[in-house]
Design a protein around this motif. Structure first.
Motif, mmCIF file in Angstrom:
data_model
loop_
_atom_site.group_PDB
_atom_site.id
_atom_site.type_symbol
_atom_site.label_atom_id
_atom_site.label_comp_id
_atom_site.label_asym_id
_atom_site.label_seq_id
_atom_site.Cartn_x
_atom_site.Cartn_y
_atom_site.Cartn_z
ATOM 1 N N PHE A 85 0.846 -1.186 0.000
ATOM 2 C CA PHE A 85 0.000 0.000 0.000
ATOM 3 C C PHE A 85 0.884 1.238 0.000
ATOM 4 C CE2 PHE A 85 -2.527 3.413 1.678
ATOM 5 C CZ PHE A 85 -3.758 3.222 1.072
ATOM 6 N N TRP A 125 3.395 -0.243 4.767
ATOM 7 C CA TRP A 125 2.866 0.759 3.847
ATOM 8 C C TRP A 125 3.935 1.826 3.677
ATOM 9 C CZ3 TRP A 125 0.778 5.923 5.002
ATOM 10 C CH2 TRP A 125 0.986 6.314 6.325
ATOM 11 N N GLN A 149 -16.815 3.345 6.106
ATOM 12 C CA GLN A 149 -15.970 2.193 6.400
ATOM 13 C C GLN A 149 -15.885 1.255 5.198
ATOM 14 O OE1 GLN A 149 -14.172 2.177 8.980
ATOM 15 N NE2 GLN A 149 -13.268 0.145 8.939
ATOM 16 N N ARG A 205 -15.789 2.182 2.049
ATOM 17 C CA ARG A 205 -14.782 2.751 1.146
ATOM 18 C C ARG A 205 -13.387 2.564 1.719
ATOM 19 N NH1 ARG A 205 -12.465 2.792 -3.083
ATOM 20 N NH2 ARG A 205 -11.822 4.706 -4.156
ATOM 21 N N VAL A 206 -13.260 2.675 3.033
ATOM 22 C CA VAL A 206 -11.966 2.427 3.679
ATOM 23 C C VAL A 206 -11.491 1.003 3.398
ATOM 24 C CG1 VAL A 206 -10.849 2.133 5.937
ATOM 25 C CG2 VAL A 206 -12.213 4.179 5.470
ATOM 26 N N ARG A 207 -12.409 0.044 3.514
ATOM 27 C CA ARG A 207 -12.037 -1.356 3.243
ATOM 28 C C ARG A 207 -11.597 -1.529 1.793
ATOM 29 N NH1 ARG A 207 -16.651 -2.484 6.538
ATOM 30 N NH2 ARG A 207 -17.928 -2.796 4.686
ATOM 31 N N GLU A 208 -12.299 -0.874 0.877
ATOM 32 C CA GLU A 208 -11.922 -0.972 -0.534
ATOM 33 C C GLU A 208 -10.518 -0.419 -0.758
ATOM 34 O OE1 GLU A 208 -16.450 -0.369 -2.353
ATOM 35 O OE2 GLU A 208 -14.947 1.206 -2.543
ATOM 36 N N LEU A 209 -10.233 0.719 -0.164
ATOM 37 C CA LEU A 209 -8.908 1.324 -0.330
ATOM 38 C C LEU A 209 -7.828 0.442 0.284
ATOM 39 C CD1 LEU A 209 -9.827 5.035 0.454
ATOM 40 C CD2 LEU A 209 -9.116 4.130 -1.766
ATOM 41 N N ALA A 210 -8.113 -0.139 1.449
ATOM 42 C CA ALA A 210 -7.119 -0.987 2.113
ATOM 43 C C ALA A 210 -6.801 -2.230 1.290
ATOM 44 C CB ALA A 210 -7.624 -1.385 3.500
ATOM 45 N N LEU A 237 -8.108 9.752 6.752
ATOM 46 C CA LEU A 237 -8.351 8.685 5.779
ATOM 47 C C LEU A 237 -7.259 7.620 5.849
ATOM 48 C CD1 LEU A 237 -9.540 9.056 2.137
ATOM 49 C CD2 LEU A 237 -7.511 7.704 2.617
ATOM 50 N N VAL A 282 -7.398 3.566 6.900
ATOM 51 C CA VAL A 282 -7.008 2.528 5.940
ATOM 52 C C VAL A 282 -5.877 1.669 6.479
ATOM 53 C CG1 VAL A 282 -5.942 2.134 3.684
ATOM 54 C CG2 VAL A 282 -7.808 3.789 3.909
#
Length: 248
Positions: free
Chosen positions: A20, A50, A114, A116-121, A166, A170
């Protein structure tokens, strides 16, 4: 160089590491890592789980003074960040083959959830633009396909604190960051509900005892109690989460 020339060789991006990778475009790179350099996110950064790169937008500014803004078209107070300057910074930080989503922290953006956070992670990272002044020229938002993201219905001095919020959300979901991977399973928003109340020692605090069910050893009863309390808290404090299509 004339005042209308962009800085041609400024801020050449370094190769992006595996995992990441976060790149933050800002006029204040000295604000980073800030809180992201401590606790879970800081340890994960030190462990290489990351990476964080900052890009100074002013490196792509115009003329002797590296100007990044101009007066708003149509008049009005304040200044607006120029699209050519911002585009040059984005293009240097994230060339055309960069798969990372390009985010713009903005109070008019879609509220960060949350989900969207999971998608980004689960993705390769993110390129995050932090605005200042009265905002960013709309044309660069459209031309570079920026996803506008808000962390709440209020105004900050710039996007940097929003970017930190953000990224903190993530990074804690990245593999190996939380000591116990189950720690995040029952937290607020993970199941569409606010989290149930938590208790620990001492058994009685200022006359208030831990609910008896939590010391019963009956795991089924504990699970039911936690679910019921989560539902009650959500109904009282965030009924919008219970509505059809509620946030997650």
């Amino acid at each position: 160089m004339s005042d209308d020339d962009l800085a041609g060789d400024a801020g050449a991006a370094t190769p992006r590491p595996a995992g990441f990778a976060a790149t933050v475009l800002t006029l204040y790179p000295e604000m980073f890592p800030g809180p992201l350099g401590t606790s879970l996110s800081g340890r994960a950064l030190g462990d290489g789980r990351w990476s964080l790169e900052t890009v100074q937008i002013r490196d792509f500014g115009l003329g002797r003074h590296r100007a990044v803004d101009d007066t708003p078209a149509g008049g009005g107070a304040g200044m607006v960040m120029r699209p050519d300057v911002v585009a040059a910074a984005i293009d240097a930080a994230a060339p055309g083959d960069d798969p990372r989503p390009k985010l713009f922290m903005s109070p008019r953006g879609r509220p960060l959830s949350q989900a969207r956070v999971r998608e980004l992670a689960a993705g390769p990272g993110a390129v995050i633009l932090c605005g200042r002044f009265e905002g960013v020229d709309e044309r660069v938002i459209e031309a570079r396909g920026l996803e506008e993201v808000s962390i709440g219905d209020y105004i900050l001095s710039g996007g940097e604190l929003g970017a930190m919020v953000l990224l903190d959300a993530v990074v804690r979901l990245l593999p190996g960051v939380m000591g116990n991977a189950q720690s995040g399973v029952s937290e607020s928003f993970e199941g569409g509900l606010l989290e149930h109340p938590q208790y620990t020692r001492p058994p009685v605090f200022e006359g208030r005892a831990i609910p008896e069910v939590l010391t019963s050893g009956d795991h089924g009863a504990i699970a039911r109690w936690r679910r019921a309390r989560a539902e009650r808290l959500t109904a009282e404090r965030r009924p919008d989460l219970l509505a059809p299509g509620g946030k997650q």
